[in-house]
Design an enzyme around this catalytic site. Structure first.
Site, PDB file in Angstrom:
ATOM      1  N   GLY B  61     -42.517  10.537 -24.585  1.00 27.84           N
ATOM      2  CA  GLY B  61     -42.329  11.106 -25.918  1.00 27.84           C
ATOM      3  C   GLY B  61     -41.309  10.378 -26.762  1.00 27.84           C
ATOM      4  N   SER B  62     -40.512  11.168 -27.458  1.00 22.17           N
ATOM      5  CA  SER B  62     -39.779  10.701 -28.627  1.00 22.17           C
ATOM      6  C   SER B  62     -38.698   9.680 -28.322  1.00 22.17           C
ATOM      7  CB  SER B  62     -39.136  11.897 -29.300  1.00 22.17           C
ATOM      8  OG  SER B  62     -38.255  11.475 -30.306  1.00 22.17           O
ATOM      9  N   SER B  63     -38.503   8.751 -29.271  1.00 19.24           N
ATOM     10  CA  SER B  63     -37.427   7.777 -29.164  1.00 19.24           C
ATOM     11  C   SER B  63     -36.072   8.432 -29.427  1.00 19.24           C
ATOM     12  CB  SER B  63     -37.667   6.604 -30.124  1.00 19.24           C
ATOM     13  OG  SER B  63     -37.876   7.052 -31.442  1.00 19.24           O
ATOM     14  N   SER B  64     -36.058   9.709 -29.856  1.00 20.27           N
ATOM     15  CA  SER B  64     -34.792  10.424 -30.047  1.00 20.27           C
ATOM     16  C   SER B  64     -34.262  11.016 -28.742  1.00 20.27           C
ATOM     17  CB  SER B  64     -34.967  11.543 -31.074  1.00 20.27           C
ATOM     18  OG  SER B  64     -35.266  11.009 -32.343  1.00 20.27           O
TER      19      SER B  64
END
Lengths: 418, 139
Positions: B61-64
């Site tokens: 999932g997210s790069s955050s």
């Protein structure tokens, strides 16, 4: 071969360009060595996904770089933040949350970043060119740059994108290198009529399907109809990056590294071949909606990723024709540069009276924008439909742009011909 | 029982294992204030990673996710160490930044994870690319 820094890299690490660059190089070289890279390479631009506030660590990291006199070394655009600085009244954050979110956005600008605050930097004047080595964060921007433009970036996460921008370097690893850009899994559209239409829904569904089934391999799509515009490829990539971890896809005959199937696969056999049928597309789109047709709506949200000028030019006549009096507001996320260009031409005149609310610098699924989220929200975005239920706790109806506008006018979910 | 592995972030840690049967995205998947898994589609939703050795197939999932893990480590709601079957660059960055900003170590090791159960006592050693995971005898 072991990881090696050039004498110039070593000089940056030793602090010859200041404390901020030294700490950025320290994180970047440790990261690159951990990945198994042998060296760093030059980048020509960066896009930073760290403007969204995730807690004190976000500020601590950036403000240390500001204190160490850090400046980005390549043109560096910024992704969305938690606030709309153009229309501050749009975001309903308590002051205790608003202040650090604003400081975070300002700290990035202090490092010399361009205050673009958009998740679609590829549709601004800072768009990269084919073959350019870049370091981009933001999953939808990464997949667009790699796939649709043929620029080269890995899936850079928060912090490391900024380390690349401050040093002008990135690990010579992964999607920066020819050998890792070859398609590995083949998705074949089968059972579609020869005259199949390039609908937005088809592109989004294909994105969701390749995202959920590619794991960490590079997908190739065969049989996709020629898109109406690049916004359909943008929607495909955004859906693929939300449902999975796709950083690069090839669409045979459409994207620049895939003129033929053999080109896309680098002359090798695919590891797997997966068919996509009309039934698969229908099921993938059905999963995006959690409410029946006719359900009362609280709002419509468009522009995830940020609306382009082309998308605005599709929306505006639709609103004027179908929804001169909207029962519920239509929120449209867009970049501030796009908004300014529209305002200069007068294209937005009167639209707010119809219920269209432009939102700049941020996005309606990550911050408190919506006035009423106790109802259902309708969207034409696969990415918005994927993330919003978890992020802001809404129920979602997914539909085409035309269906979204007709539903906003009616105040309930309307399908089919408006 | 000692399993050799590849180190992605240095350090050593010892504690109880929390085994996730599926990959997890920290962004949208973990509440950094408590370390609790909040992704409703995840089989281990409701479990807390705080003070555990987190064992999972990989991340997604997210790069955050690097921000969220680093914030957990800052708050003390993060795992003591992470053992993965597949490497994950985004979690690696989080560990590097937590060390750089706060001097907090969170070793990340990639090794065989089969046969480890939640509650097993694990010791991770990660140093300069090399390392191992050790399943300790129960008290």
């Amino acid at each position: 071969m072991a990881f090696r820094l050039t004498p110039q890299d070593q000089a940056l690490l030793n602090g010859e360009a200041g404390a901020a660059v030294a700490s950025a190089m320290s994180v970047l070289s440790a990261f690159s060595e951990a990945l198994g890279a042998e060296e760093l390479l030059d980048i020509s631009r960066a896009h930073i996904d760290g403007c969204l506030f995730h807690g004190q660590v976000s500020l601590d990291f950036v403000e240390r770089l500001v204190a160490g006199d850090g400046r980005v070394r390549v043109p560096t655009t910024l992704n969305v933040g938690s606030l709309d600085l153009i229309h501050p009244e749009r975001v309903h954050l308590v002051p205790a949350a608003e202040a650090p979110a604003r400081r975070l956005m300002e700290a990035h600008v202090a490092l010399g970043c361009i205050p673009s605050f958009t998740c679609a930097p590829y549709q601004t004047r800072f768009r990269p060119k084919f073959g350019e080595q870049i370091a981009w964060g933001e999953s939808n921007a990464i997949v667009f740059a790699n796939s649709v433009i043929g620029a080269r970036t890995n899936r850079y996460g928060d912090f490391i994108d900024l380390c690349c921008a401050l040093t002008g370097r990135a690990p010579a690893w992964g999607l920066h290198l020819d050998e890792n850009r070859r398609g590995q899994i083949l998705f074949r559209l089968t059972g579609f009529p020869a005259s199949q239409e390039a609908t937005d829904g088809l592109f989004i569904a294909v994105g969701l399907l390749i995202g959920s089934q590619s794991v960490e391999k590079v997908p190739v799509i065969e049989g996709l109809p020629v898109p109406r515009d690049e916004d359909q490829l943008k929607a495909l990539g955004a859906a693929a990056a939300s449902a999975g971890a796709v950083g690069l896809f090839h669409a045979v005959g459409i994207t620049p590294e895939a003129p033929t199937l053999a080109d896309a696969l680098g002359g090798q056999a695919p590891l797997a071949v997966i068919t996509i049928t009309p039934a698969d597309v229908e099921a993938a789109l059905a999963r995006l909606s959690s409410v029946p047709d006719g359900a009362p709506l609280g709002a419509v949200c468009l522009g995830t990723p940020h609306f382009s000028l082309t998308e605005w030019k599709r929306l505006i006549p639709l609103v004027r024709e179908i929804a001169p009096r909207c029962a519920v507001p239509i929120y449209v996320n867009t970049g501030r540069a796009t908004l300014m260009a529209l305002e200069e031409t007068g294209a937005l005149t009167g639209l707010t009276d119809f219920g269209v609310i432009p939102v700049a610098d941020t996005c309606t699924y990550i911050t408190a924008v919506l006035e009423q989220i106790d109802g259902v929200v309708m969207t034409n975005s696969g990415k918005w439909a994927h993330y919003a239920p978890g992020n802001i706790g809404v129920q979602v109806a997914f539909g085409s742009l035309e269906e979204c506008v007709a539903s906003a006018a009616a105040g309930r979910v309307v399908r089919g011909a408006a | 029982m000692i399993r050799p592995g590849r180190a992605y972030a240095d350090g050593q840690a010892e504690g109880a294992a929390l085994v996730l049967t599926e990959a997890l995205s920290f962004w949208g998947g973990i509440d950094s204030a408590t370390g609790t898994i909040i992704d409703r589609s995840h089989p281990q939703v409701g479990e807390s990673v705080a003070g555990k050795i987190l064992v999972m197939p990989g991340a997604r999932g997210s790069s955050s996710s690097s921000s969220v893990l680093a914030e957990c480590l800052r708050l003390g709601t993060g795992p003591l160490g992470i053992l993965l079957a597949r490497p994950d660059p985004i979690l690696t960055v989080a560990a590097l930044v937590a060390r750089s900003l706060y001097g907090i170590a969170c070793p990340i090791l990639v090794a065989e994870i089969a046969g480890i159960a939640t509650g097993d006592r694990l010791r991770l050693q990660a140093n300069q690319g090399g390392g191992h995971a050790e399943i300790l005898p129960a008290h």
